[in-house]
Design a protein around this motif. Structure first.
Motif, short mmCIF file in Angstrom:
data_model
loop_
_atom_site.label_atom_id
_atom_site.label_comp_id
_atom_site.label_asym_id
_atom_site.label_seq_id
_atom_site.Cartn_x
_atom_site.Cartn_y
_atom_site.Cartn_z
N VAL A 149 0.83 -1.20 0.00
CA VAL A 149 0.00 0.00 0.00
C VAL A 149 0.87 1.26 0.00
CG1 VAL A 149 -1.75 1.30 1.28
CG2 VAL A 149 -1.89 -1.20 1.16
N GLN A 150 1.93 1.25 0.81
CA GLN A 150 2.81 2.41 0.87
C GLN A 150 3.47 2.66 -0.49
OE1 GLN A 150 6.06 2.17 3.67
NE2 GLN A 150 6.43 4.37 3.62
N ASN A 151 3.99 1.61 -1.10
CA ASN A 151 4.63 1.77 -2.41
C ASN A 151 3.64 2.24 -3.47
OD1 ASN A 151 7.07 1.02 -1.34
ND2 ASN A 151 7.29 -0.86 -2.50
N LEU A 152 2.42 1.73 -3.39
CA LEU A 152 1.39 2.17 -4.33
C LEU A 152 1.13 3.66 -4.15
CD1 LEU A 152 -0.80 1.63 -6.45
CD2 LEU A 152 -2.33 0.94 -4.57
N GLY A 153 1.04 4.10 -2.90
CA GLY A 153 0.82 5.51 -2.63
C GLY A 153 1.95 6.38 -3.15
N VAL A 154 3.20 5.94 -2.94
CA VAL A 154 4.36 6.69 -3.44
C VAL A 154 4.32 6.77 -4.96
CG1 VAL A 154 6.88 6.70 -3.65
CG2 VAL A 154 5.81 6.17 -1.45
N PHE A 155 4.02 5.67 -5.61
CA PHE A 155 3.93 5.64 -7.07
C PHE A 155 2.93 6.68 -7.58
CE2 PHE A 155 1.01 3.67 -10.31
CZ PHE A 155 1.73 4.06 -11.43
N LEU A 156 1.74 6.69 -7.00
CA LEU A 156 0.69 7.61 -7.47
C LEU A 156 1.05 9.06 -7.17
CD1 LEU A 156 -2.41 5.49 -6.43
CD2 LEU A 156 -1.59 5.91 -8.76
N GLU A 157 1.65 9.30 -6.01
CA GLU A 157 2.05 10.67 -5.66
C GLU A 157 3.15 11.19 -6.59
OE1 GLU A 157 3.01 10.96 -1.54
OE2 GLU A 157 1.01 10.42 -0.86
N LEU A 158 4.13 10.33 -6.90
CA LEU A 158 5.20 10.73 -7.80
C LEU A 158 4.68 10.98 -9.21
CD1 LEU A 158 8.13 8.40 -6.68
CD2 LEU A 158 8.05 10.90 -6.50
N LEU A 159 3.74 10.16 -9.64
CA LEU A 159 3.15 10.35 -10.97
C LEU A 159 2.40 11.69 -11.02
CD1 LEU A 159 3.08 8.68 -13.57
CD2 LEU A 159 0.88 7.74 -12.82
N PHE A 160 1.71 12.00 -9.95
CA PHE A 160 1.00 13.29 -9.86
C PHE A 160 2.01 14.45 -9.85
CE2 PHE A 160 -0.80 16.77 -7.37
CZ PHE A 160 -2.03 16.95 -7.98
N GLU A 161 3.10 14.26 -9.14
CA GLU A 161 4.14 15.28 -9.04
C GLU A 161 4.73 15.60 -10.40
OE1 GLU A 161 8.49 14.89 -7.30
OE2 GLU A 161 7.05 14.95 -5.64
N GLU A 162 4.76 14.60 -11.29
CA GLU A 162 5.30 14.80 -12.63
C GLU A 162 4.32 15.50 -13.56
OE1 GLU A 162 8.44 14.14 -13.84
OE2 GLU A 162 8.82 13.91 -11.69
N GLU A 163 3.21 15.97 -12.98
CA GLU A 163 2.17 16.69 -13.73
C GLU A 163 1.60 15.84 -14.86
OE1 GLU A 163 3.77 20.47 -14.90
OE2 GLU A 163 3.83 21.21 -12.83
#
Length: 295
Positions: A149-163
């Motif tokens: 779950v944590q890794n999934l959250g990091v993945f989605l947050e980083l993808l969002f960060e990349e606009e």
């Protein structure tokens, strides 16, 4: 994707739907490698061609719903791709990140993270109701579930960060603690996710299956359903009719003499999405996607 023939540890039963290709000391903690992952994203040279990532999509039902309508879809599940699809390995995480960076504007990520160590049936094991949302950290399966779950959250947050403008829809049984975990709460707040309640029986599922959908898809509320007493009676009769026509009626769960609920051999089948459910999600996604194209 490249398949790594290292052994995959798994059980076909939904009660133990957690998998890993590496021993715990080698698990990849994405939150500890954020700067490295940002560098990886900046160096991405691929094209944006994907409309859907069917994450944790062993059945391939969701990706098939997109593909047969002419859209590009990718599956990501450890039982399909081994280490390349293992979110707890660095190779698997980078593969997922690469897929995410390949989403077109308005593409969508849909899937149900492993629920075994979050749901009611495993309460006596994960003990989240007693120890807090992270559960019994002495238990390896609980730690594995939390890191997924944590890794999934990091993945989605980083993808969002990349606009990278994208949609996400995650699914869990209503008894699951998953959306109460801090990583999902943080990710949901960042992406503007909402949680809606539905029942999979309205989408041709055998069981009533109360379900939460958590996501930022514009019109996700269209998936909500309200179950009435009449509906309960109707869908109970439908299941009885289906069971009577099967050579071997399916056994999903049972109660023991003390009233405790236990999963049976066919419980894993309840995790598969029905064609009706996939089609319904496809339709609300394509409506939102077409609206983006118009703008």
């Amino acid at each position: 994707m490249v398949f790594d023939f290292a052994p995959v540890i798994f059980s076909p039963c939904l009660q133990d739907d957690l998998s890993a290709t590496l021993d715990e000391p080698l698990w990849f903690h994405a939150a500890e490698h954020v700067e490295e992952l940002r560098t990886f994203a900046r160096g991405f040279k691929g094209t944006r061609y994907l409309h859907l990532i069917d994450i944790f999509g062993y059945s391939k039902k969701m990706s098939q719903a997109w593909s047969k309508r002419g859209y590009k879809a990718a599956q990501y599940d450890i039982l399909l791709g081994g280490r390349s699809d293992d979110i707890l390995s660095k190779r698997g995480f980078l593969n997922l990140f690469r897929l995410g960076l390949s989403l077109v504007v308005g593409g969508v990520i849909i899937g149900g993270p492993p629920c075994a160590m979050n749901v009611f049936l495993s309460t006596s094991v994960h003990k989240r109701h007693l120890l807090g949302s992270k559960g019994d950290l002495k238990n390896k399966k609980v730690r594995m579930s939390n890191l997924i779950v944590q890794n999934l959250g990091v993945f989605l947050e980083l993808l969002f960060e990349e606009e990278r403008f994208f949609f996400v829809v995650l699914e869990q049984p209503t008894s699951s603690w998953l959306f109460k975990l801090e990583w999902m709460i943080a990710m949901g707040a960042l992406l503007g996710c909402r949680k809606i309640h539905t029942w999979l029986c309205f989408f041709q599922h055998d069981l009533l299956k109360p379900t939460h959908l958590f996501g930022n898809l514009t019109n996700l509320e269209e998936m909500a359903r309200h179950l009435t007493a009449a509906d309960r009676k109707k869908y109970k009769a439908r299941l009885e009719d289906r069971q009577s026509k099967r050579k071997r009626p399916r056994a999903y769960y049972k109660k023991d003499a003390q009233g405790r609920v236990h999963g049976c051999a066919d419980l894993s089948k309840t995790a598969d999405y029905t064609a009706s459910f996939c089609t319904a999600l496809f339709q609300i996604w394509v409506d939102a996607f077409d609206q983006i194209d118009q703008n």
